[in-house]
Design an enzyme around this catalytic site. Structure first.
Site, PDB file in Angstrom:
ATOM      1  N   ASP A  25       9.527   2.080   0.363  1.00 25.03           N
ATOM      2  CA  ASP A  25       8.310   3.309   0.669  1.00 25.03           C
ATOM      3  C   ASP A  25       8.311   4.297   0.167  1.00 25.03           C
ATOM      4  OD1 ASP A  25       6.178   3.849   2.389  1.00 25.03           O
ATOM      5  OD2 ASP A  25       6.699   5.195   3.206  1.00 25.03           O
ATOM      6  N   ASP A  27       5.501   7.553  -0.544  1.00 22.56           N
ATOM      7  CA  ASP A  27       5.226   8.735   0.314  1.00 22.56           C
ATOM      8  C   ASP A  27       6.041   9.040   1.327  1.00 22.56           C
ATOM      9  OD1 ASP A  27       4.344  11.556   0.642  1.00 22.56           O
ATOM     10  OD2 ASP A  27       2.175  10.098   1.031  1.00 22.56           O
TER      11      ASP A  27
END
Length: 355
Positions: A25, A27
């Site tokens: 991932d 953020d």
């Protein structure tokens, strides 16, 4: 080479040696806003230099993979050994599997959606370009300039029979000023008007992670997912049949993890991405829950000589075992916040040196 299995006993070798590819991932894991998360860039560059391929998988449909890549390179990520897949691409791939090449699809959201549809061989059409010609489908993703007219148009198209695909249902979008409404809020508005639900491709659904794994070319047992959100990254890993590493550098916190549903429990836990380069045992709820209080006390008494990683694993494993056996444990936010502080889990401002 890090990505190859060695004869080192399990639990002593770097965690990443058990896998041949990483889905990561962005953020809260690689960056927070415009700034890199401490240790993230150095860790990722170490992995790719040692031959571990990485695919960054993001629910954010507003930007193209090229824009995301520019951001990553600007943070100092090396230019080789990784790629980016977005929920826009997952939506386009889903529709391309069901529609003829060149089919008109309405694109509502950021520019990444139209770009993904074009690359998949479909013809993106904006709401302003709809005219009287019918479209077969509509893709709805986050866009900072989405208007009421566009949301209304999605509803009209859906009610007229168009296939409706949503890139994700994230309720919030992290910004430097706090959480802003995410795509899930916009989808909910259309859903209330249209009286039906979209096909969703982003995390926690499996489609985006399946697309990322196809990029890696790895089997499920060879693939690890790393994320900071239990309700998207970790639940998505479960849906895709993949092991996961939960990092405490972003949205979800230790208290969230302890009380998470089984579908949101990760395989491993670490403070941040640097945990990939350190030993790590799978978390397990098979540990006895009888010693939860002593595990919490040990964490609260931890000093600079303690093995924070081992304490963290013990706290989570024993808490899960206690809850699974019907025992009550404290859900006091102050208690869990203090344990995070004692174990050095409050997001850092400066990176540690990775050896």
């Amino acid at each position: 080479m890090i990505g190859q299995t060695t004869a080192t006993p399990v639990g002593h070798e770097p965690l990443i040696t058990r896998y041949r590819g990483l889905i990561c991932d962005l953020d809260g894991v690689v960056y927070r806003g415009a700034a890199a998360v401490p240790d993230a860039v150095e860790t990722l560059n170490r992995l790719t230099a040692d031959g571990v391929p990485v695919v960054f998988a993001t629910n954010n449909a507003s930007r193209s993979p090229e824009d995301v890549g520019d951001h990553l390179r600007g943070l100092g990520i090396a230019s080789q050994g990784w790629s980016v897949v977005t929920s826009s691409q997952a939506a386009a791939a889903h529709l391309a599997h069901h529609l003829d090449r060149g089919t008109r699809v309405c694109a509502v959201g950021g520019p990444g959606i139209a770009r993904a549809l074009t690359e998949a061989g479909l013809t993106p059409v904006s709401v302003a370009e709809l005219g009287d010609d019918q479209v077969e489908a509509v893709v709805q993703g986050l866009g900072f300039d989405v208007t009421w007219r566009e949301l209304a148009a999605v509803g009209y198209l859906v009610q007229a029979g168009a296939t409706w695909v949503a890139t994700n249902l994230d309720p919030t979008l992290p910004t430097p000023h706090g959480n802003a409404p995410g795509n899930g809020v916009l989808v909910a508005a259309v859903q209330a008007a249209a009286g039906t639900s979209p096909h969703v491709v982003g995390k926690p659904r499996a489609a985006l992670l399946d697309l990322a794994r196809s990029r890696l070319g790895t089997s499920r047992p060879e693939t690890l997912v790393c994320g900071d959100r239990l309700d998207t990254d970790i639940e998505g890993a479960h849906a895709a049949g993949l092991d996961s590493l939960f990092v405490l550098s972003g949205a979800s916190r230790l208290r969230d993890l302890v009380f998470a549903a089984r579908s949101q429990r990760p395989t491993y836990i670490a403070a941040d991405l640097a945990g990939l380069l350190t030993p790590g045992l799978p978390l397990s709820s098979t540990a006895s829950g009888d010693h939860t209080d002593s595990a919490l006390d040990a964490a609260l008494r931890a000093d600079s000589t303690a093995d924070y990683g081992e304490l963290l694993q013990t706290v989570v494993a024993t808490a899960w075992a206690a809850l699974d056996n019907g025992r009550a444990i404290s859900d006091d936010p102050d208690l869990w916040g203090e344990i995070e502080r004692k174990l050095g889990l409050v997001p850092q401002l400066e990176p540690r040196k990775i050896t």
